[in-house]
Design a protein around this motif. Structure first.
Motif, PDB file in Angstrom:
ATOM      1  N   LEU A   1     -52.531   2.409  47.173  1.00 34.98           N
ATOM      2  CA  LEU A   1     -53.429   3.109  48.091  1.00 34.98           C
ATOM      3  C   LEU A   1     -54.874   3.089  47.623  1.00 34.98           C
ATOM      4  O   LEU A   1     -55.788   3.179  48.437  1.00 34.98           O
TER       5      LEU A   1
ATOM      6  N   CYS B   1     -60.372   4.312  47.919  1.00 35.84           N
ATOM      7  CA  CYS B   1     -59.277   3.809  48.740  1.00 35.84           C
ATOM      8  C   CYS B   1     -59.860   2.752  49.667  1.00 35.84           C
ATOM      9  O   CYS B   1     -61.031   2.803  50.014  1.00 35.84           O
TER      10      CYS B   1
ATOM     11  N   GLY C   1     -51.101   5.533  44.076  1.00 37.30           N
ATOM     12  CA  GLY C   1     -50.183   5.340  45.194  1.00 37.30           C
ATOM     13  C   GLY C   1     -49.271   4.150  45.038  1.00 37.30           C
ATOM     14  O   GLY C   1     -48.721   3.650  46.007  1.00 37.30           O
TER      15      GLY C   1
END
Length: 149
Positions: free
Chosen positions: A4, A83, A113
């Motif tokens: 992520l 991100c 992530g």
């Protein structure tokens, strides 16, 4: 699996005491890093500590960037979390390095992530019974030896 975001933590050692205690200089460095790294600034928050030290936090559409300075130690702790595929946290760190001019740096790259597989998410507990077995076997040998005497 795709992650992520990228999270870079950088310890910068041997920075100039004057630059680390200059709020305007740190703000300029962060704004330049945001622009060079193709990031979107939402808010810039900062605080000048007494007798020395600066903390500045850039809230980004992509996540955040922070700089915490410790002038007495010549140290700056930099944190860049982004991100998305278009942001370049490495470029932001390079810009901050060019401003702060550290003698030495330590960079940690964390892939946020990265879920991996279900097996990877379970806690790993490793228990070895071998040392206990060795103690039991040794004590049994000692008792046998003593009984035969």
């Amino acid at each position: 699996m795709r992650t992520l975001g990228k999270h870079l933590t950088v310890d910068m050692y041997g920075c100039s005491v004057d630059s680390l205690n200059n709020l305007e200089f740190i703000k300029t460095a962060i704004l330049a890093a945001v622009q060079e790294a193709n990031l979107t600034l939402l808010n810039l928050s900062y605080h000048q500590f007494e007798p020395q030290g600066v903390t500045a936090l850039a809230l980004l559409a992509e996540s955040h960037m922070s700089v915490h300075t410790h002038p007495k130690l010549g140290y700056a702790a930099v944190d860049v979390f982004t991100c998305g595929d278009l942001s370049r946290p490495e470029k932001a760190v390079a810009v901050l390095k060019s401003f702060l001019k550290p003698e030495k740096t330590k960079t940690t790259n964390i892939m946020r992530g990265d879920f991996g597989s279900q097996k990877d998410m379970k806690p790993r507990i490793k228990v070895s019974i071998a040392p206990l077995r060795r103690v039991r076997n040794t004590s049994a040998k000692v008792w046998r030896f003593l009984r035969n005497k």
